[in-house]
Design a protein around this motif. Structure first.
Motif, short mmCIF file in Angstrom:
data_model
loop_
_atom_site.label_atom_id
_atom_site.label_comp_id
_atom_site.label_asym_id
_atom_site.label_seq_id
_atom_site.Cartn_x
_atom_site.Cartn_y
_atom_site.Cartn_z
N GLN A 122 0.83 -1.20 0.00
CA GLN A 122 0.00 0.00 0.00
C GLN A 122 0.87 1.25 0.00
OE1 GLN A 122 -3.12 0.02 2.93
NE2 GLN A 122 -3.24 2.23 2.91
N SER A 123 1.93 1.24 0.78
CA SER A 123 2.84 2.38 0.82
C SER A 123 3.51 2.58 -0.54
CB SER A 123 3.90 2.14 1.89
OG SER A 123 4.85 3.18 1.89
N ASP A 124 3.96 1.50 -1.16
CA ASP A 124 4.57 1.59 -2.49
C ASP A 124 3.58 2.11 -3.52
OD1 ASP A 124 6.90 0.59 -1.42
OD2 ASP A 124 6.63 -1.45 -2.21
N ARG A 125 2.33 1.67 -3.43
CA ARG A 125 1.30 2.13 -4.35
C ARG A 125 1.04 3.63 -4.18
NH1 ARG A 125 -2.83 -0.87 -2.65
NH2 ARG A 125 -1.85 -2.69 -3.58
N ALA A 126 1.00 4.10 -2.96
CA ALA A 126 0.78 5.52 -2.70
C ALA A 126 1.92 6.36 -3.27
CB ALA A 126 0.64 5.78 -1.20
N LEU A 127 3.15 5.89 -3.10
CA LEU A 127 4.30 6.62 -3.65
C LEU A 127 4.28 6.61 -5.18
CD1 LEU A 127 7.11 5.52 -1.20
CD2 LEU A 127 6.00 7.75 -1.36
N ALA A 128 3.86 5.50 -5.78
CA ALA A 128 3.77 5.43 -7.24
C ALA A 128 2.71 6.40 -7.76
CB ALA A 128 3.45 4.00 -7.68
N ILE A 129 1.59 6.50 -7.07
CA ILE A 129 0.54 7.44 -7.48
C ILE A 129 1.06 8.87 -7.38
CG2 ILE A 129 -1.71 8.40 -6.80
CD1 ILE A 129 -2.44 5.50 -5.93
N TYR A 130 1.75 9.16 -6.31
CA TYR A 130 2.31 10.50 -6.12
C TYR A 130 3.31 10.83 -7.22
CZ TYR A 130 4.23 14.53 -3.67
OH TYR A 130 4.62 15.78 -3.33
N ARG A 131 4.22 9.90 -7.50
CA ARG A 131 5.22 10.12 -8.56
C ARG A 131 4.55 10.32 -9.93
NH1 ARG A 131 8.12 5.37 -6.51
NH2 ARG A 131 9.33 6.14 -4.78
N SER A 132 3.55 9.53 -10.22
CA SER A 132 2.85 9.67 -11.50
C SER A 132 2.17 11.03 -11.61
CB SER A 132 1.80 8.57 -11.66
OG SER A 132 2.41 7.32 -11.74
N GLY A 133 1.57 11.48 -10.53
CA GLY A 133 0.95 12.79 -10.52
C GLY A 133 1.96 13.90 -10.75
N LEU A 134 3.13 13.78 -10.12
CA LEU A 134 4.18 14.77 -10.34
C LEU A 134 4.68 14.76 -11.77
CD1 LEU A 134 6.38 14.60 -7.12
CD2 LEU A 134 4.88 16.44 -7.86
N THR A 135 4.81 13.58 -12.36
CA THR A 135 5.24 13.48 -13.75
C THR A 135 4.24 14.16 -14.68
OG1 THR A 135 6.37 11.39 -13.28
CG2 THR A 135 5.85 11.85 -15.58
N ILE A 136 2.97 13.95 -14.44
CA ILE A 136 1.93 14.60 -15.25
C ILE A 136 1.97 16.11 -15.09
CG2 ILE A 136 -0.57 14.87 -15.51
CD1 ILE A 136 -0.76 11.85 -14.82
N LEU A 137 2.14 16.59 -13.86
CA LEU A 137 2.22 18.03 -13.63
C LEU A 137 3.44 18.64 -14.32
CD1 LEU A 137 1.23 18.50 -9.88
CD2 LEU A 137 -0.03 19.21 -11.89
N ARG A 138 4.57 17.97 -14.23
CA ARG A 138 5.79 18.47 -14.89
C ARG A 138 5.61 18.52 -16.40
NH1 ARG A 138 9.18 14.83 -11.13
NH2 ARG A 138 9.63 16.26 -9.43
N ALA A 139 5.00 17.49 -16.96
CA ALA A 139 4.76 17.47 -18.41
C ALA A 139 3.80 18.57 -18.82
CB ALA A 139 4.22 16.11 -18.82
N SER A 140 2.82 18.85 -17.98
CA SER A 140 1.82 19.87 -18.35
C SER A 140 2.40 21.28 -18.32
CB SER A 140 0.61 19.78 -17.43
OG SER A 140 0.93 20.18 -16.12
N ILE A 141 3.43 21.52 -17.53
CA ILE A 141 4.04 22.86 -17.51
C ILE A 141 5.29 22.91 -18.37
CG2 ILE A 141 3.03 23.48 -15.31
CD1 ILE A 141 5.74 22.94 -13.99
N GLY A 142 5.60 21.81 -19.04
CA GLY A 142 6.72 21.81 -19.99
C GLY A 142 8.06 21.51 -19.39
N ARG A 143 8.10 20.94 -18.21
CA ARG A 143 9.37 20.55 -17.58
C ARG A 143 9.44 19.04 -17.52
NH1 ARG A 143 10.01 24.68 -12.52
NH2 ARG A 143 9.79 26.57 -13.75
N SER A 144 10.59 18.50 -17.79
CA SER A 144 10.72 17.03 -17.78
C SER A 144 11.37 16.54 -16.55
CB SER A 144 11.51 16.55 -18.97
OG SER A 144 10.83 16.94 -20.14
#
Length: 128
Positions: A106-128
């Protein structure tokens, strides 16, 4: 714009829940030989979130907190009513090991969700 992102709140709630679950598993294991000790189980995260606004029902997080039930960081704890040993102890090390693995996943899943959300946010503002 990004102040109220539900995905991050959900991931944080899931990570906190996993931490509380791991702490209860550790407490149960530490008391495995204590006569009369009743193992405590943490309510599953899905059950905690079911029928709510996505963040659980209102709960007290400290003794004098108003408008809520008392619980640790908004997590319900229940005594294990399963069969106990002759000395009254209800801790099963096999069950605790399974619960510890579930908390880790469950902890690993929560961290994966958080990382995925950050990746999407970075992509949406044009930062990789």
């Amino acid at each position: 714009m990004f102040q109220n992102l539900t995905i991050f709140k959900s991931a944080m709630a899931m990570a906190r829940h996993a931490g509380v679950k791991q702490a209860e598993v550790a407490r149960n294991i530490a008391n495995a030989d204590t006569p009369g000790y009743r193992a405590r189980r943490v309510v599953d995260f899905a059950e905690l979130m079911r029928g709510s606004d996505g963040f659980g029902t209102q709960r007290a997080t400290r003794p004098r907190h108003l408008h809520g039930r008392e619980g640790r960081a908004g997590v319900d704890l229940r005594d294990d009513r399963s069969l106990s040993e002759p000395n009254g102890n209800s801790v099963s090390l096999e069950t605790e090991m399974v619960d510890a693995v579930a908390a880790k996943r469950q902890s690993d899943r929560a961290l994966a969700i958080y990382r995925s959300g950050l990746t999407i946010l970075r992509a949406s503002i044009g930062r990789s």
